[in-house]
Motif scaffolding. Structure first.
Motif, PDB file in Angstrom:
ATOM      1  N   GLU A 128      51.418  -7.602   3.487  1.00 44.67           N
ATOM      2  CA  GLU A 128      50.173  -7.391   2.756  1.00 44.67           C
ATOM      3  C   GLU A 128      49.200  -8.494   3.158  1.00 44.67           C
ATOM      4  O   GLU A 128      49.613  -9.616   3.439  1.00 44.67           O
ATOM      5  CB  GLU A 128      50.401  -7.456   1.242  1.00 44.67           C
ATOM      6  N   SER A 130      43.895  -6.640  -2.074  1.00 38.24           N
ATOM      7  CA  SER A 130      45.149  -6.607  -1.321  1.00 38.24           C
ATOM      8  C   SER A 130      45.273  -5.266  -0.607  1.00 38.24           C
ATOM      9  O   SER A 130      44.903  -4.234  -1.152  1.00 38.24           O
ATOM     10  CB  SER A 130      46.318  -6.787  -2.294  1.00 38.24           C
ATOM     11  N   VAL A 141      45.509 -10.302   1.804  1.00 37.95           N
ATOM     12  CA  VAL A 141      44.608 -10.441   0.661  1.00 37.95           C
ATOM     13  C   VAL A 141      43.335 -11.091   1.173  1.00 37.95           C
ATOM     14  O   VAL A 141      43.356 -12.176   1.748  1.00 37.95           O
ATOM     15  CB  VAL A 141      45.239 -11.312  -0.448  1.00 37.95           C
TER      16      VAL A 141
END
Length: 149
Positions: free
Chosen positions: A85, A92, A87
């Protein structure tokens, strides 16, 4: 001659210690600033790790990450578990980390990071990183994402 050798070895050892210490401090404190993102990687047990990295975008909106330090646990976790992931600005999104081994692509990404940096600054920066090999990851959108190509 022996004294000169000791001095050279002492200077070299001090250089390595300072460079590793600086790299370790940056990795520990992870300063965030404009042009960075947070990468979330996961280990075998599903434990999440967050690492602040430089955000590299190409002219087509592709996302890339580079590892130019000897401390690169995030890089190896992303290779082992490519579902990561990122951010940015509090948002996100899931990505797939893909190792880039094509030398031409690696050179293109490295060249993009050298733009606007003097050769002296570039080599000073590389020397403080003990000339660690540069490794590149491409961050692809997952196939089930509506915007994926």
């Amino acid at each position: 001659m022996a004294k000169a050798t000791k001095v050279i070895c002492g200077v070299a050892l001090a250089y390595v210690i300072v460079a590793l210490t600086l790299g370790g401090l940056i990795a520990y404190f992870q300063p965030q600033r404009e042009g960075t993102l947070v990468l979330r990687t996961f280990d075998d047990a599903g434990v999440q790790y967050e690492t602040v990295l430089r955000n590299i975008e190409d002219e087509h909106g592709g996302k890339w990450l580079w590892s130019a330090k000897w401390f690169r646990g995030w890089y190896y976790r992303a290779l082992q578990h490519p579902q990561v992931e990122i951010v940015e600005n509090g948002m996100s999104e899931k990505r797939i980390a893909v190792e880039v081994t094509n030398p031409e692509v690696v050179q293109r990404i490295v060249a993009s990071q050298r733009e606007g940096v003097s050769p002296a600054q570039w080599w000073f920066g590389r020397s403080t990183l003990l000339f660690a090999p540069i490794k590149i990851l491409r961050l692809d959108e997952p196939p089930n994402t509506p915007n994926a190509m």
